[in-house]
Enzyme design. Structure first.
Site, PDB file in Angstrom:
ATOM      1  N   GLU A 282      -1.443   6.877  -3.188  1.00 21.59           N
ATOM      2  CA  GLU A 282      -2.473   7.665  -2.516  1.00 21.59           C
ATOM      3  C   GLU A 282      -3.246   8.489  -3.538  1.00 21.59           C
ATOM      4  OE1 GLU A 282      -0.074   8.235   1.720  1.00 21.59           O
ATOM      5  OE2 GLU A 282      -0.809  10.001   0.637  1.00 21.59           O
ATOM      6  N   PRO A 283      -4.403   9.023  -3.144  1.00 25.19           N
ATOM      7  CA  PRO A 283      -5.167   9.856  -4.077  1.00 25.19           C
ATOM      8  C   PRO A 283      -4.365  11.029  -4.627  1.00 25.19           C
ATOM      9  CG  PRO A 283      -6.550   9.277  -2.209  1.00 25.19           C
ATOM     10  CD  PRO A 283      -5.173   8.786  -1.886  1.00 25.19           C
TER      11      PRO A 283
ATOM     12  N   ARG B 287      10.224  -4.359 -10.523  1.00 22.76           N
ATOM     13  CA  ARG B 287       9.905  -3.695 -11.791  1.00 22.76           C
ATOM     14  C   ARG B 287      10.255  -4.565 -12.986  1.00 22.76           C
ATOM     15  NH1 ARG B 287      11.303   2.664 -10.511  1.00 22.76           N
ATOM     16  NH2 ARG B 287       9.144   3.226 -10.033  1.00 22.76           N
TER      17      ARG B 287
ATOM     18  N   GLY C   1     -12.214  -8.584 -37.066  1.00 25.00           N
ATOM     19  CA  GLY C   1     -13.314  -8.332 -36.141  1.00 25.00           C
ATOM     20  C   GLY C   1     -13.257  -9.196 -34.896  1.00 25.00           C
TER      21      GLY C   1
ATOM     22  N   GLU D  91       3.552   0.411 -10.769  1.00 25.13           N
ATOM     23  CA  GLU D  91       4.964   0.308 -10.373  1.00 25.13           C
ATOM     24  C   GLU D  91       5.847   1.283 -11.149  1.00 25.13           C
ATOM     25  OE1 GLU D  91       6.732  -3.520  -9.453  1.00 25.13           O
ATOM     26  OE2 GLU D  91       4.736  -4.398  -9.286  1.00 25.13           O
TER      27      GLU D  91
ATOM     28  N   ALA E 166       0.833  -1.206   0.000  1.00 18.30           N
ATOM     29  CA  ALA E 166       0.000   0.000   0.000  1.00 18.30           C
ATOM     30  C   ALA E 166       0.867   1.255   0.000  1.00 18.30           C
ATOM     31  CB  ALA E 166      -0.933  -0.007   1.196  1.00 18.30           C
TER      32      ALA E 166
ATOM     33  N   ILE F 135      -4.967  -0.014  -4.508  1.00 22.88           N
ATOM     34  CA  ILE F 135      -4.155  -0.994  -3.803  1.00 22.88           C
ATOM     35  C   ILE F 135      -4.552  -2.401  -4.261  1.00 22.88           C
ATOM     36  CG2 ILE F 135      -3.452  -1.878  -1.555  1.00 22.88           C
ATOM     37  CD1 ILE F 135      -2.605   1.060  -2.277  1.00 22.88           C
TER      38      ILE F 135
ATOM     39  N   SER G 277       5.261   4.654 -17.547  1.00 22.94           N
ATOM     40  CA  SER G 277       6.322   4.655 -18.561  1.00 22.94           C
ATOM     41  C   SER G 277       7.155   5.929 -18.530  1.00 22.94           C
ATOM     42  CB  SER G 277       5.717   4.454 -19.955  1.00 22.94           C
ATOM     43  OG  SER G 277       5.221   3.136 -20.099  1.00 22.94           O
TER      44      SER G 277
END
Length: 377
Positions: A126-127, A240, A338, A361, A123, A156, A364
């Site tokens: 954050e916002p 990563r 299609g 994470e 975690a 999270i 780019s």
């Protein structure tokens, strides 16, 4: 998968090839019901743990994580099922801080996540702060016997189903990144609330969390106070490259699907595969895949050889592999016509699954900043 010659590259040892072969056999019987994402993830963690595949998601005290095995595992699992890759990856990322910096008591949780008995979460976001970790607003205030945490975390992974979270909060030893700390927080800690479950285009468990006076003992602190940024970056330094490996797995599956399509589909009386323009697309896809694999396994091998940091190598691997996989999958969708955008076709699912990997994470453009700073420095 047709081409497995990359396993003969000098990055790998016999044990890696054996691991890959055994995991490939196990995945052949994988059948994931995507109707209930939470239940699917819980089941996958349990099954992966029972089969022993989660043992590599954590390291014994004094040992290093085997990044090449982590990457191979994510590549193989992602090629078979994106949710299986997610379930595996989050056990490693969620407990990465404990693997690298945890105390013996904290490692009791690591034993549970490696066996599949508990689900882990990381975690950090954050916002108001995603890639800008230094702007973390969640606070951890000293109280008798420990800390009181207040703040919000969002996007999270495993939020809402995790048994334990690694939470990053501001303890204030210094401004910005130098004033953060990491904590181990069980889900049943009073004051933790799941505010919202977040639905995304390729469903997996995501949540917005709120911490209101969450009290944690001193023993919940991972490492030392003020080391949170270093801990977070050390974890990302390992994982990563594995994001790139998951993207590589998606890309390999897309190429396999495209090859089957163009060899079976006919136009003007002949197979699509006989058209030079189609062959050009296939060549580009194969090139992108091999280039991505070389960058990923270079980063993993460099870390496994004892390099203290591989920020540049990991950033290059994640950036190139995720962007290349997007191009490969897009080409596979195009070659399906299609059917490429029709539910129930593998390439349509891959098209939805790949997009998030270019964001989480470290998006780019953040990877480009990391690489540029390395070059300039």
């Amino acid at each position: 998968m047709g081409d497995k010659t990359f396993l003969d590259w000098p990055f790998f040892e016999a044990r890696h090839r054996d691991w890959a072969a055994r995991l490939e056999d196990w995945c052949a019987g994988l059948a994931v019901d995507h109707g209930d994402t939470d239940a699917a993830c819980r089941g996958l963690v349990a099954d992966l743990g029972a089969a022993g595949w989660l043992q590599v998601t954590g390291a014994a005290e004094g040992e290093r994580l085997d990044v090449r095995t982590l990457c191979l595992s994510r590549e193989i699992l992602a090629r078979h099922d994106g949710l299986a890759d997610f379930a595996f990856a989050m056990q490693g990322l969620g407990m990465g801080a404990v693997s690298l910096f945890g105390t013996p008591a904290q490692r009791d949780w690591l034993a549970r996540t490696r066996s599949g008995a508990a689900i882990a979460a990381f975690a950090l976001t954050e916002p108001g702060s995603g890639s800008d970790v230094a702007n973390t607003a969640t606070t951890a205030t000293r109280v008798p016997g420990g800390y009181s945490l207040t703040g919000e975390k969002t996007y999270i992974s495993n939020g809402g189903i995790a048994d334990v979270y690694v939470i990053f909060a501001r303890t204030g030893e210094a401004p910005g990144a130098r004033g953060l700390s990491a904590f181990l927080m069980p889900t049943d800690t009073p004051g933790l609330e799941v505010v919202e479950r977040i639905d995304v285009m390729a469903p997996h468990p995501l949540a917005h969390l709120r911490l209101t006076g969450v009290e944690l003992p001193e023993s919940a602190l991972i490492g030392r106070a003020g080391e949170g940024f270093k801990i977070a970056m050390s974890v990302l330094d390992v994982f990563r490259a594995t994001v790139g490996a998951a993207a590589l797995g998606f890309a390999r599956r897309a190429l396999d699907e495209a090859l089957a399509r163009v060899q079976s589909r006919r136009i003007g009386g002949e197979a699509l595969a006989n058209l030079q323009m189609v062959q050009g697309h296939l060549a580009d896809m194969a090139l992108e895949i091999d280039a991505a694999a070389l960058l990923i396994y270079r980063a993993a091998w460099t870390k496994d050889m004892g390099a203290p940091r591989v920020s540049r190598e990991a950033a290059m691997a994640k950036l190139y592999a995720t962007e290349a996989a997007q191009r490969v999958i897009d080409a596979a969708v195009q070659l399906h016509g299609g059917d490429g955008v029709r539910h129930g076709f593998a390439v349509e699912r891959l098209y939805r699954e790949i997009r998030a990997l270019r964001i989480y994470e470290g998006a780019s453009d953040v990877q480009r900043v990391v690489i540029a700073r390395s070059v300039l420095g």
